[in-house]
Write a protein that holds these residues in place. Structure first.
Motif, PDB file in Angstrom:
ATOM      1  N   ARG A   1       0.863  -1.186   0.000  1.00  0.00           N
ATOM      2  CA  ARG A   1       0.000   0.000   0.000  1.00  0.00           C
ATOM      3  C   ARG A   1       0.903   1.240   0.000  1.00  0.00           C
ATOM      4  NH1 ARG A   1      -2.239  -0.521   4.882  1.00  0.00           N
ATOM      5  NH2 ARG A   1      -0.804   0.949   5.816  1.00  0.00           N
TER       6      ARG A   1
ATOM      7  N   THR B   1       1.861   4.713   1.029  1.00  0.00           N
ATOM      8  CA  THR B   1       1.516   5.534   2.190  1.00  0.00           C
ATOM      9  C   THR B   1       2.066   6.942   2.102  1.00  0.00           C
ATOM     10  OG1 THR B   1       3.427   4.704   3.421  1.00  0.00           O
ATOM     11  CG2 THR B   1       1.332   3.515   3.709  1.00  0.00           C
TER      12      THR B   1
ATOM     13  N   VAL C   1       1.009  -5.012   3.063  1.00  0.00           N
ATOM     14  CA  VAL C   1      -0.343  -5.236   3.525  1.00  0.00           C
ATOM     15  C   VAL C   1      -0.401  -6.646   4.105  1.00  0.00           C
ATOM     16  CG1 VAL C   1      -2.759  -5.429   2.826  1.00  0.00           C
ATOM     17  CG2 VAL C   1      -1.296  -3.709   1.765  1.00  0.00           C
TER      18      VAL C   1
END
Length: 164
Positions: free
Chosen positions: A142, A144, A160
């Motif tokens: 993911r 960020t 993840v």
């Protein structure tokens, strides 16, 4: 994560075509990215392959460097040596600092299953190269953070973890 649970962060500059090197060199010149690498890895444990370390030519200051090599006779002043990624991660657990993986390709590939974070400088170019960053499944990561810079973006990816 390391065997004792330290976060493992991969730090790399990767071109649009996945290239990270050509003939043992970085095929672009982005001083701001070198400064980013220094700022990100300083004060931490840096794991490098022997070829990458020899390409740099010396231990980088303000980092504890662990060099991976299968050659039991190889040694260099100012660095620790381990034959494989698990040995390096176990040693890192006994040292102060976060664990940073700095390349080359074989080290990135070996460390990928243990990585919790990737900090990728996405270089806005597609140079010729003979060394590539390892493939990974984007759905397992993911984004960020993203910082736009001149000629590249610094992208932070976190693994993840599925629950249940």
């Amino acid at each position: 994560m390391t065997p004792a649970g330290k976060t493992v962060t991969m730090v790399a500059a990767v071109a649009e075509n996945g290239v990270i090197g050509l003939a043992g060199k970085i095929p672009w010149h982005l001083p701001e990215d070198f400064a980013h690498f220094k700022a990100t890895t300083s004060g931490h444990i840096l794991i490098l392959g022997r070829t990458t370390h020899e390409g740099i030519g010396r231990p980088l200051p303000d980092r504890t460097t662990i060099v991976l090599t299968r050659d039991p006779e190889w040694h260099a002043e100012g660095v620790l040596v381990r034959p494989d990624i698990l040995g390096a991660l176990e040693l890192a657990d006994t040292l102060d600092g976060e664990v940073m993986i700095g390349g080359g390709a074989a080290v990135y590939d070996a460390a990928m299953p243990y990585a919790d974070v990737q900090i990728i400088s996405e270089v806005h170019a597609a140079p010729e190269g003979d060394t590539h960053y390892p493939a990974y499944k984007p759905e397992k990561w993911r984004e960020t953070a993203r910082e736009r810079r001149e000629g590249f973006d610094i992208v932070t990816l976190e693994r993840v973890f599925a629950c249940g």
